[in-house]
Scaffold this active site. Structure first.
Site, PDB file in Angstrom:
ATOM      1  N   ASP A  85       1.329  21.460  -3.672  1.00 37.10           N
ATOM      2  CA  ASP A  85       0.189  22.326  -3.935  1.00 37.10           C
ATOM      3  C   ASP A  85      -0.904  21.499  -4.606  1.00 37.10           C
ATOM      4  O   ASP A  85      -0.616  20.507  -5.288  1.00 37.10           O
ATOM      5  CB  ASP A  85       0.568  23.512  -4.824  1.00 37.10           C
ATOM      6  CG  ASP A  85      -0.504  24.584  -4.777  1.00 37.10           C
ATOM      7  OD1 ASP A  85      -0.546  25.318  -3.770  1.00 37.10           O
ATOM      8  OD2 ASP A  85      -1.321  24.663  -5.718  1.00 37.10           O
ATOM      9  N   THR A  86      -2.132  21.908  -4.393  1.00 31.69           N
ATOM     10  CA  THR A  86      -3.279  21.178  -4.936  1.00 31.69           C
ATOM     11  C   THR A  86      -4.290  22.165  -5.494  1.00 31.69           C
ATOM     12  O   THR A  86      -4.550  23.206  -4.885  1.00 31.69           O
ATOM     13  CB  THR A  86      -3.960  20.348  -3.817  1.00 31.69           C
ATOM     14  OG1 THR A  86      -2.982  19.527  -3.175  1.00 31.69           O
ATOM     15  CG2 THR A  86      -5.051  19.451  -4.381  1.00 31.69           C
TER      16      THR A  86
END
Length: 204
Positions: A85-86
């Site tokens: 995830d970012t």
């Protein structure tokens, strides 16, 4: 890069085109599964905690959908599941995918002549043993002034709604206005190569 022949199979738990490209660049073959989770239902104050919690939730969701949680008695080969995830952090505020044209425009205009941090997590789950390893990396992106017509084109194309903070570094429209990246470019794009390789080793 030539294809590697690791002693394990890989499932990429992401629909991100950039993550697929990075993993291919690393020389790995893999299958893809996506985790349909309510990302907005998971909240943490710190960006590092948020991206780790989201990557772990994605892994949990995919494992639950696999027969026997991905464990196979007939198959001796280890299978590693990668989730990631970012988020973008701009002036201390966590930014995820923009939800409206107004928000996307606000996000990109804010980066113009300024800078933002990108925080990205990687979680590797060994489906054969249940062992899970994870970590996060960060990078800073500095931008030149981004003209309004470029912002308009990015929003019209719709690509900004699929990426954290509406920020797609590798896009041909965005790239000319990137002044500098402090840290790893692949972290900004969604998957740190160095961190992924490290976690592959740890999870086996």
């Amino acid at each position: 890069m030539p294809t590697k022949n690791p002693p394990f199979k890989i499932i990429l738990g992401s629909s991100s085109k950039a993550r697929r490209e990075i993993l291919s660049e690393m020389g790995y073959e893999f299958t893809i599964m996506t985790a349909d989770i309510d990302e907005k239902g998971i909240r943490r104050e710190k960006p590092e905690d948020l991206v780790m919690a989201l990557a772990e939730a994605k892994a949990d969701a995919i494992v639950q959908r696999l027969p026997n949680g991905g464990r196979s008695e007939e198959d001796d080969c280890t299978t590693l599941l990668i989730t990631a995830d970012t988020v973008v952090v701009y002036r201390g505020t966590i930014r995820e995918k923009p939800t409206s044209e107004k928000e996307a425009r606000e996000f990109i205009k804010g980066y113009s002549g300024s800078h933002a941090a990108v925080v990205g997590s990687v979680v590797v789950t060994n489906l054969s043993t249940g062992k899970r390893c994870g970590g996060w990396d960060s990078a800073e992106v500095y931008f030149l002034e981004i003209p309004d017509e470029v912002i308009d084109s990015l929003i019209d194309e719709g690509i900004t709604f699929n990426v954290a903070g509406g920020l797609m570094l590798e896009h041909p429209l965005t790239l000319p206005f990137v002044d500098a990246v402090v840290g790893s470019t692949d972290t900004v794009m969604g998957l740190s190569k160095a961190l992924t390789e490290k976690l592959f080793l740890e999870a086996q």
